[in-house]
Design a protein around this motif. Sequence first.
Motif, mmCIF file in Angstrom:
data_model
loop_
_atom_site.group_PDB
_atom_site.id
_atom_site.type_symbol
_atom_site.label_atom_id
_atom_site.label_comp_id
_atom_site.label_asym_id
_atom_site.label_seq_id
_atom_site.Cartn_x
_atom_site.Cartn_y
_atom_site.Cartn_z
ATOM 1 N N PHE A 262 0.818 -1.214 0.000
ATOM 2 C CA PHE A 262 0.000 0.000 0.000
ATOM 3 C C PHE A 262 0.853 1.266 0.000
ATOM 4 O O PHE A 262 0.480 2.280 -0.608
ATOM 5 C CB PHE A 262 -0.950 -0.008 1.198
ATOM 6 N N ASP B 22 -8.964 -4.651 1.375
ATOM 7 C CA ASP B 22 -7.775 -4.302 0.598
ATOM 8 C C ASP B 22 -8.160 -3.621 -0.711
ATOM 9 O O ASP B 22 -7.496 -2.674 -1.149
ATOM 10 C CB ASP B 22 -6.945 -5.554 0.309
ATOM 11 N N ARG C 148 -9.110 -0.070 0.076
ATOM 12 C CA ARG C 148 -7.920 0.736 0.364
ATOM 13 C C ARG C 148 -7.173 1.072 -0.925
ATOM 14 O O ARG C 148 -6.713 2.199 -1.097
ATOM 15 C CB ARG C 148 -7.008 -0.005 1.341
ATOM 16 N N CYS C 149 -7.058 0.120 -1.824
ATOM 17 C CA CYS C 149 -6.405 0.372 -3.114
ATOM 18 C C CYS C 149 -7.128 1.472 -3.884
ATOM 19 O O CYS C 149 -6.496 2.378 -4.450
ATOM 20 C CB CYS C 149 -6.375 -0.901 -3.957
#
Length: 289
Positions: free
Chosen positions: A191, A217, A220-221
């Motif tokens: 990240f 995830d 968040r990406c």
Amino acid sequence: MGIVSTTPMLKRAKANKHGVVAFNVHSFDSIFWVLEAAADLRSPVILQTTVGTVKALGAKNIVEVARVASEHFQVPTGLHLDHCTDYQVIKEAIRAGYSSVMIDASMYPFEENVARTNEVMALAQSLEVNVEAELGKVGGVEEDIVVAEEDAKKAVPEECKRFVELTGVPTLAPAIGTAHGIYKGKPNIDFKRIARIAELVDVPLVLHGGSAVPDEDIRRCVSLGMAKVNVSTELKNAYSAAIREHFASHPNSLDPRAYLQKAKEAAIEMAKAKIRLVGSENTVVPAFA
């Protein structure tokens, strides 16, 4: 509505902090399934095909079916050629009407990657066709492109900046720890690397290997700048499993409408889940209407 360029679609997604899902489709049926899901949720969407699918179905046929389906469902639809290493196939796709192409020259040295990307940019830019390029090497198997785990290489942020400056490519797929296919364990996504690349380049980033990545995830990406999220294996597995389950329960079934209905339901359910995950539900804007 027809097929639209993915460049403004992805710029808008990046600016508004949501993603757009690019679903690999392998049949004409699945084009309609994905677009029905997108239409129900009022979301833009990208259909993408591998080189193998283009060879199996024909670029012109894919374009015509995608155009008809997009006009039927009235949903903003990008049509993308994924992971192509062959300039002639890219040219064929563009001439047929694809609105986005990926030149994958990530297996070459940096300078060669730049040169091959610029060759495609020269062809595509005047036609408003989006171009996607890759830096680093995403692991796993994508049709005939196989990158072993030990050969996977993460993108260098400073090289990403220089690459975009040298090519003007409108979308970039940096290798950041994901892989094509279904993971054996939890993916090791970098990240911090995504954040640094997003700081240095001003173009939407692309997340390859989006199947089976944990939801948190993916979110968040997207929040860090990954505007295009590729999903292939999960969608394909969902409708294939539905067909297997149908025949397990109805071994003497001979009506394609019966088992394809099960495949359709599974595909639409999976597609809707991914669209909601990246936050593109209800983001169709009046300019697209």
